[in-house]
Design a protein around this motif. Structure first.
Motif, PDB file in Angstrom:
ATOM      1  N   PRO A  63      -9.093  60.644  64.009  1.00 24.40           N
ATOM      2  CA  PRO A  63      -9.016  59.189  64.030  1.00 24.40           C
ATOM      3  C   PRO A  63      -8.255  58.651  62.826  1.00 24.40           C
ATOM      4  CG  PRO A  63     -11.178  59.848  63.262  1.00 24.40           C
ATOM      5  CD  PRO A  63     -10.443  61.112  63.642  1.00 24.40           C
ATOM      6  N   VAL A  64      -7.638  57.494  63.051  1.00 26.90           N
ATOM      7  CA  VAL A  64      -6.965  56.767  61.985  1.00 26.90           C
ATOM      8  C   VAL A  64      -7.852  55.574  61.650  1.00 26.90           C
ATOM      9  CG1 VAL A  64      -4.901  55.484  61.322  1.00 26.90           C
ATOM     10  CG2 VAL A  64      -4.695  57.488  62.821  1.00 26.90           C
ATOM     11  N   ALA A  65      -8.219  55.448  60.381  1.00 28.54           N
ATOM     12  CA  ALA A  65      -9.084  54.344  59.947  1.00 28.54           C
ATOM     13  C   ALA A  65      -8.455  53.008  60.318  1.00 28.54           C
ATOM     14  CB  ALA A  65      -9.305  54.415  58.437  1.00 28.54           C
ATOM     15  N   ARG A  66      -9.290  52.038  60.617  1.00 31.41           N
ATOM     16  CA  ARG A  66      -8.831  50.726  61.082  1.00 31.41           C
ATOM     17  C   ARG A  66      -7.809  50.109  60.131  1.00 31.41           C
ATOM     18  NH1 ARG A  66     -10.658  46.325  64.594  1.00 31.41           N
ATOM     19  NH2 ARG A  66      -8.880  44.952  64.504  1.00 31.41           N
ATOM     20  N   ASP A  67      -8.055  50.117  58.836  1.00 26.15           N
ATOM     21  CA  ASP A  67      -7.124  49.462  57.905  1.00 26.15           C
ATOM     22  C   ASP A  67      -5.766  50.157  57.871  1.00 26.15           C
ATOM     23  OD1 ASP A  67      -8.300  51.660  56.595  1.00 26.15           O
ATOM     24  OD2 ASP A  67      -8.226  50.703  54.640  1.00 26.15           O
ATOM     25  N   GLN A  68      -5.758  51.473  57.877  1.00 28.70           N
ATOM     26  CA  GLN A  68      -4.501  52.216  57.884  1.00 28.70           C
ATOM     27  C   GLN A  68      -3.779  52.021  59.221  1.00 28.70           C
ATOM     28  OE1 GLN A  68      -4.891  56.472  57.531  1.00 28.70           O
ATOM     29  NE2 GLN A  68      -2.697  56.784  57.365  1.00 28.70           N
ATOM     30  N   GLY A  69      -4.519  52.100  60.316  1.00 26.35           N
ATOM     31  CA  GLY A  69      -3.928  51.900  61.638  1.00 26.35           C
ATOM     32  C   GLY A  69      -3.368  50.505  61.817  1.00 26.35           C
ATOM     33  N   ASP A  70      -4.071  49.500  61.299  1.00 25.28           N
ATOM     34  CA  ASP A  70      -3.567  48.124  61.376  1.00 25.28           C
ATOM     35  C   ASP A  70      -2.210  48.004  60.680  1.00 25.28           C
ATOM     36  OD1 ASP A  70      -5.830  47.288  62.775  1.00 25.28           O
ATOM     37  OD2 ASP A  70      -6.743  46.288  61.040  1.00 25.28           O
ATOM     38  N   LYS A  71      -2.049  48.685  59.545  1.00 28.57           N
ATOM     39  CA  LYS A  71      -0.771  48.642  58.820  1.00 28.57           C
ATOM     40  C   LYS A  71       0.343  49.300  59.635  1.00 28.57           C
ATOM     41  CE  LYS A  71      -2.899  48.569  54.271  1.00 28.57           C
ATOM     42  NZ  LYS A  71      -3.233  49.323  53.082  1.00 28.57           N
ATOM     43  N   LEU A  72       0.042  50.429  60.269  1.00 25.31           N
ATOM     44  CA  LEU A  72       1.046  51.110  61.076  1.00 25.31           C
ATOM     45  C   LEU A  72       1.413  50.295  62.315  1.00 25.31           C
ATOM     46  CD1 LEU A  72      -0.339  54.732  60.715  1.00 25.31           C
ATOM     47  CD2 LEU A  72       1.816  53.848  59.769  1.00 25.31           C
ATOM     48  N   VAL A  73       0.421  49.701  62.956  1.00 27.50           N
ATOM     49  CA  VAL A  73       0.669  48.853  64.123  1.00 27.50           C
ATOM     50  C   VAL A  73       1.514  47.650  63.719  1.00 27.50           C
ATOM     51  CG1 VAL A  73      -0.458  47.324  65.802  1.00 27.50           C
ATOM     52  CG2 VAL A  73      -1.323  49.657  65.445  1.00 27.50           C
ATOM     53  N   ALA A  74       1.233  47.063  62.567  1.00 27.66           N
ATOM     54  CA  ALA A  74       2.026  45.933  62.071  1.00 27.66           C
ATOM     55  C   ALA A  74       3.460  46.372  61.777  1.00 27.66           C
ATOM     56  CB  ALA A  74       1.379  45.334  60.824  1.00 27.66           C
ATOM     57  N   LEU A  75       3.645  47.549  61.201  1.00 25.06           N
ATOM     58  CA  LEU A  75       4.980  48.077  60.932  1.00 25.06           C
ATOM     59  C   LEU A  75       5.752  48.235  62.241  1.00 25.06           C
ATOM     60  CD1 LEU A  75       7.105  49.317  58.996  1.00 25.06           C
ATOM     61  CD2 LEU A  75       5.951  51.524  59.366  1.00 25.06           C
ATOM     62  N   ILE A  76       5.125  48.840  63.230  1.00 21.22           N
ATOM     63  CA  ILE A  76       5.765  49.024  64.536  1.00 21.22           C
ATOM     64  C   ILE A  76       6.129  47.665  65.135  1.00 21.22           C
ATOM     65  CG2 ILE A  76       5.381  49.808  66.906  1.00 21.22           C
ATOM     66  CD1 ILE A  76       3.552  52.037  65.620  1.00 21.22           C
ATOM     67  N   GLY A  77       5.267  46.681  64.947  1.00 23.15           N
ATOM     68  CA  GLY A  77       5.501  45.339  65.473  1.00 23.15           C
ATOM     69  C   GLY A  77       6.692  44.632  64.850  1.00 23.15           C
ATOM     70  N   GLN A  78       7.213  45.136  63.750  1.00 23.06           N
ATOM     71  CA  GLN A  78       8.388  44.540  63.109  1.00 23.06           C
ATOM     72  C   GLN A  78       9.681  44.881  63.843  1.00 23.06           C
ATOM     73  OE1 GLN A  78       8.425  45.635  58.959  1.00 23.06           O
ATOM     74  NE2 GLN A  78       6.326  44.937  58.672  1.00 23.06           N
ATOM     75  N   CYS A  79       9.638  45.854  64.751  1.00 17.90           N
ATOM     76  CA  CYS A  79      10.826  46.258  65.504  1.00 17.90           C
ATOM     77  C   CYS A  79      10.852  45.540  66.848  1.00 17.90           C
ATOM     78  CB  CYS A  79      10.827  47.770  65.733  1.00 17.90           C
ATOM     79  SG  CYS A  79      12.270  48.313  66.704  1.00 17.90           S
ATOM     80  N   ALA A  80      12.024  45.005  67.211  1.00 20.34           N
ATOM     81  CA  ALA A  80      12.188  44.323  68.493  1.00 20.34           C
ATOM     82  C   ALA A  80      12.231  45.312  69.655  1.00 20.34           C
ATOM     83  CB  ALA A  80      13.464  43.487  68.474  1.00 20.34           C
ATOM     84  N   GLU A  81      12.557  46.574  69.377  1.00 19.96           N
ATOM     85  CA  GLU A  81      12.666  47.596  70.419  1.00 19.96           C
ATOM     86  C   GLU A  81      11.989  48.898  69.974  1.00 19.96           C
ATOM     87  OE1 GLU A  81      16.931  47.937  70.948  1.00 19.96           O
ATOM     88  OE2 GLU A  81      16.889  46.449  72.555  1.00 19.96           O
ATOM     89  N   PRO A  82      10.689  48.905  69.780  1.00 20.91           N
ATOM     90  CA  PRO A  82      10.038  50.132  69.290  1.00 20.91           C
ATOM     91  C   PRO A  82      10.159  51.307  70.255  1.00 20.91           C
ATOM     92  CG  PRO A  82       8.403  48.512  69.954  1.00 20.91           C
ATOM     93  CD  PRO A  82       9.744  47.828  70.011  1.00 20.91           C
ATOM     94  N   TRP A  83      10.405  51.040  71.514  1.00 18.89           N
ATOM     95  CA  TRP A  83      10.579  52.089  72.527  1.00 18.89           C
ATOM     96  C   TRP A  83      11.943  52.771  72.433  1.00 18.89           C
ATOM     97  CZ3 TRP A  83      14.911  50.554  74.898  1.00 18.89           C
ATOM     98  CH2 TRP A  83      15.191  49.180  74.894  1.00 18.89           C
ATOM     99  N   ASN A  84      12.889  52.165  71.707  1.00 20.01           N
ATOM    100  CA  ASN A  84      14.261  52.652  71.636  1.00 20.01           C
ATOM    101  C   ASN A  84      14.376  53.771  70.600  1.00 20.01           C
ATOM    102  OD1 ASN A  84      16.997  53.092  71.372  1.00 20.01           O
ATOM    103  ND2 ASN A  84      17.529  50.950  71.060  1.00 20.01           N
ATOM    104  N   LYS A  85      14.485  54.998  71.072  1.00 17.86           N
ATOM    105  CA  LYS A  85      14.529  56.148  70.166  1.00 17.86           C
ATOM    106  C   LYS A  85      15.775  56.175  69.296  1.00 17.86           C
ATOM    107  CE  LYS A  85      16.693  59.481  73.281  1.00 17.86           C
ATOM    108  NZ  LYS A  85      16.529  60.768  73.939  1.00 17.86           N
TER     109      LYS A  85
END
Length: 101
Positions: A63-85
């Motif tokens: 598991p990823v702790a909530r605070d660390q996971g929230d930071k990673l999810v927020a980082l991913i959310g900064q990209c307009a196309e996170p699905w684009n490899k």
């Protein structure tokens, strides 16, 4: 693939999806998908690999702790196309530690 919480085993629903990001590393496509368990308040990550030969594999991590996971999810959310490899935005480069093709 049915995904369950790595801590409590609860099956995830669509509402538990938090974020996903894909990147190309040495010709292989790597995708991390984050799910947040509303019971455990921890993230489970599904790591998908599709290598250049066409072989696909996946595994759970966390598991990823909530605070660390929230930071990673927020980082991913900064990209307009996170699905684009092939995206090379700051969020992709940071998430994948500058290891993208």
């Amino acid at each position: 693939m049915s995904v369950q919480c790595i801590v409590c085993g609860r099956p995830f629903s669509d509402e538990d999806f938090a974020a996903s990001i894909a990147g190309s590393i040495m010709g292989d496509e790597h995708t991390d998908t984050y799910y947040l368990c509303p019971v455990c308040q921890a993230y489970t990550v599904v790591n998908y690999w599709d290598d250049f030969t066409g072989t696909e594999s996946s595994e759970l991590s966390g598991p990823v702790a909530r605070d660390q996971g929230d930071k990673l999810v927020a980082l991913i959310g900064q990209c307009a196309e996170p699905w684009n490899k092939k995206c090379r935005c700051e969020a992709h480069r940071t998430y994948f530690n500058d290891t993208l093709d």
